[in-house]
Design a protein around this motif. Structure first.
Motif, PDB file in Angstrom:
ATOM      1  N   GLY A  97       0.890  -1.194  -0.048  1.00 25.27           N
ATOM      2  CA  GLY A  97      -0.056  -0.126   0.260  1.00 25.27           C
ATOM      3  C   GLY A  97       0.853   1.175   0.113  1.00 25.27           C
ATOM      4  O   GLY A  97       0.708   2.271   0.912  1.00 25.27           O
ATOM      5  N   PHE A  98       1.612   1.333  -0.998  1.00 26.14           N
ATOM      6  CA  PHE A  98       2.524   2.788  -0.939  1.00 26.14           C
ATOM      7  C   PHE A  98       1.688   3.894  -1.201  1.00 26.14           C
ATOM      8  O   PHE A  98       0.734   3.832  -2.166  1.00 26.14           O
ATOM      9  CB  PHE A  98       3.419   2.609  -2.013  1.00 26.14           C
ATOM     10  CG  PHE A  98       4.522   1.455  -1.924  1.00 26.14           C
ATOM     11  CD1 PHE A  98       5.728   1.686  -1.412  1.00 26.14           C
ATOM     12  CD2 PHE A  98       4.382   0.188  -2.448  1.00 26.14           C
ATOM     13  CE1 PHE A  98       6.868   0.848  -0.985  1.00 26.14           C
ATOM     14  CE2 PHE A  98       5.322  -0.774  -2.214  1.00 26.14           C
ATOM     15  CZ  PHE A  98       6.400  -0.482  -1.646  1.00 26.14           C
ATOM     16  N   GLY A  99       2.138   4.862  -0.250  1.00 31.98           N
ATOM     17  CA  GLY A  99       1.017   6.066  -0.296  1.00 31.98           C
ATOM     18  C   GLY A  99      -0.121   6.020   0.528  1.00 31.98           C
ATOM     19  O   GLY A  99      -1.014   7.165   0.422  1.00 31.98           O
ATOM     20  N   PHE A 100      -0.691   4.910   0.907  1.00 28.01           N
ATOM     21  CA  PHE A 100      -1.841   4.746   1.578  1.00 28.01           C
ATOM     22  C   PHE A 100      -1.470   4.970   3.074  1.00 28.01           C
ATOM     23  O   PHE A 100      -0.925   4.019   3.808  1.00 28.01           O
ATOM     24  CB  PHE A 100      -2.593   3.717   1.422  1.00 28.01           C
ATOM     25  CG  PHE A 100      -3.302   3.581   0.071  1.00 28.01           C
ATOM     26  CD1 PHE A 100      -4.377   3.669  -0.070  1.00 28.01           C
ATOM     27  CD2 PHE A 100      -2.375   3.309  -1.183  1.00 28.01           C
ATOM     28  CE1 PHE A 100      -5.103   3.716  -1.347  1.00 28.01           C
ATOM     29  CE2 PHE A 100      -2.994   3.211  -2.396  1.00 28.01           C
ATOM     30  CZ  PHE A 100      -4.325   3.498  -2.504  1.00 28.01           C
ATOM     31  N   ALA A 101      -1.700   5.841   3.766  1.00 35.73           N
ATOM     32  CA  ALA A 101      -1.476   6.214   5.328  1.00 35.73           C
ATOM     33  C   ALA A 101      -0.083   6.172   5.364  1.00 35.73           C
ATOM     34  O   ALA A 101       0.496   5.353   6.542  1.00 35.73           O
ATOM     35  CB  ALA A 101      -2.464   5.389   5.998  1.00 35.73           C
ATOM     36  N   LYS A 102       0.723   6.688   4.628  1.00 44.09           N
ATOM     37  CA  LYS A 102       2.342   6.471   4.717  1.00 44.09           C
ATOM     38  C   LYS A 102       2.706   7.833   4.041  1.00 44.09           C
ATOM     39  O   LYS A 102       2.360   8.297   3.116  1.00 44.09           O
ATOM     40  CB  LYS A 102       2.877   5.571   3.885  1.00 44.09           C
ATOM     41  CG  LYS A 102       2.245   4.032   4.471  1.00 44.09           C
ATOM     42  CD  LYS A 102       2.674   2.811   3.672  1.00 44.09           C
ATOM     43  CE  LYS A 102       1.853   1.461   4.058  1.00 44.09           C
ATOM     44  NZ  LYS A 102       0.455   1.615   3.783  1.00 44.09           N
ATOM     45  N   LYS A 103       3.734   8.256   4.811  1.00 43.59           N
ATOM     46  CA  LYS A 103       4.737   9.452   4.306  1.00 43.59           C
ATOM     47  C   LYS A 103       5.699   8.968   3.715  1.00 43.59           C
ATOM     48  O   LYS A 103       5.910   7.781   3.288  1.00 43.59           O
ATOM     49  CB  LYS A 103       5.226  10.020   5.527  1.00 43.59           C
ATOM     50  CG  LYS A 103       4.382  10.851   6.423  1.00 43.59           C
ATOM     51  CD  LYS A 103       4.750  11.325   7.666  1.00 43.59           C
ATOM     52  CE  LYS A 103       4.099  11.799   8.913  1.00 43.59           C
ATOM     53  NZ  LYS A 103       4.505  12.228   9.932  1.00 43.59           N
ATOM     54  N   ILE A 104       6.476   9.686   2.550  1.00 35.81           N
ATOM     55  CA  ILE A 104       7.522   9.318   1.694  1.00 35.81           C
ATOM     56  C   ILE A 104       8.626   8.276   2.348  1.00 35.81           C
ATOM     57  O   ILE A 104       8.949   7.396   1.889  1.00 35.81           O
ATOM     58  CB  ILE A 104       8.123  10.558   0.919  1.00 35.81           C
ATOM     59  CG1 ILE A 104       6.976  11.134  -0.175  1.00 35.81           C
ATOM     60  CG2 ILE A 104       9.321  10.264   0.175  1.00 35.81           C
ATOM     61  CD1 ILE A 104       7.239  12.431  -0.522  1.00 35.81           C
ATOM     62  N   SER A 105       8.844   8.928   3.571  1.00 29.65           N
ATOM     63  CA  SER A 105      10.079   7.843   4.073  1.00 29.65           C
ATOM     64  C   SER A 105       9.313   6.488   4.472  1.00 29.65           C
ATOM     65  O   SER A 105      10.080   5.546   4.604  1.00 29.65           O
ATOM     66  CB  SER A 105      10.454   8.679   5.437  1.00 29.65           C
ATOM     67  OG  SER A 105       9.326   8.732   6.490  1.00 29.65           O
TER      68      SER A 105
END
Length: 275
Positions: A188-196
């Protein structure tokens, strides 16, 4: 051998496969509103299949951060005609449906879809896992916290890799308890996640090879690429290819992409590199 059963056809995932993205939403982050009519849908689908896509993933609900919530009926009105149209013109096509709603999943499967791709892993609709079990279709489970409307508020982790691993351990156990056989996980890249967080997950993708479940990676043209490079989604194809190559080296079985030709070439080159 890692394989999934799509309407009686076994798809071997020991060689990575490419899933083309067909968004039929007006507000997706990259290609929202680009497709206007049936001939454009058929043209894009034909190009993806010619370029080597194994699957086409149809999305009728934009899940970008802060996306507009739409009714089940509106999602069905977007998705079902496209399923029918594609299967009429490309009878062998393997269609995946990007939905977290059991009603949409059920009707799309009845119309001929072969895979359900759920951003919520069954959390947002308590009927989803029963539906998947009833129809025994491959089920893609993504890691997300909250909903598309709220997920930005939940982009907080002490150790994102560990939390995602724990999440999938629980979701895999739950889906197995329903008798669901063919599972695929998506960090889930980008889903409830910052770039780091996204780069932490990509750096550690091989750790997600738990329970011998195939991994789907979807970084295509996402903000982790274009914000890092100070560019735009439209100019993020080269960055997408670089990260897809890394994902393949770390064990990805499926690449979910907007640009099929480049992803298929990446798979072929890395397969040659392995000898």
């Amino acid at each position: 051998m890692k394989s999934i059963n799509c309407k009686g056809k076994l798809i071997d995932l020991s060689i990575p496969r490419v899933m083309g993205i067909l968004n039929i939403t007006p507000d997706s982050f990259y290609d929202g509103g680009k497709i206007k009519n049936d001939s454009e849908i058929l043209g894009l689908a034909e190009k993806m299949l010619t370029d080597g896509a194994t699957f086409i993933d149809i999305g009728g609900y934009s899940s970008r951060p802060g996306a507009t919530d739409i009714s089940v009926n509106e999602e069905l009105e977007r998705v079902l005609p496209v399923v029918t149209l594609l299967l009429k013109n490309f009878p062998e096509v393997i269609l995946s449906i990007d939905t977290f709603r059991a009603e949409v999943a059920k009707k799309a499967i009845k119309a001929g879809a072969a895979i359900i791709n759920d951003i919520s892993a069954g959390v947002l609709d308590d009927q989803m896992l029963k539906t998947i079990a009833d129809y025994q279709v491959p089920y893609i489970m993504m890691h997300m916290k909250g909903s598309p409307q709220t997920m930005k508020e939940f982009a907080d982790y002490k150790d994102v890799v560990r939390e995602v691993l724990l999440y999938f351990s629980e979701r895999i156990a739950t889906t197995r308890s329903y008798g669901i056989n063919d599972l695929i996980i998506d960090p889930g890249f980008g889903f409830a996640k910052k770039i780091s967080h996204n780069f932490d997950l990509l750096r550690n993708t091989e750790k997600l090879q738990i329970a011998d479940v195939p991994i789907l990676i979807g970084v295509s043209r996402k903000s982790m690429i274009y914000k890092t490079l100070d560019t735009s989604a439209a100019d993020a194809l080269n960055g997408t290819t670089v990260l897809n190559a890394i994902a393949l080296q770390k064990g990805a079985s499926i690449l979910r992409v907007h640009d099929v030709k480049e992803a298929v070439e990446t798979v072929k080159l890395l397969d040659a590199l392995k000898g």
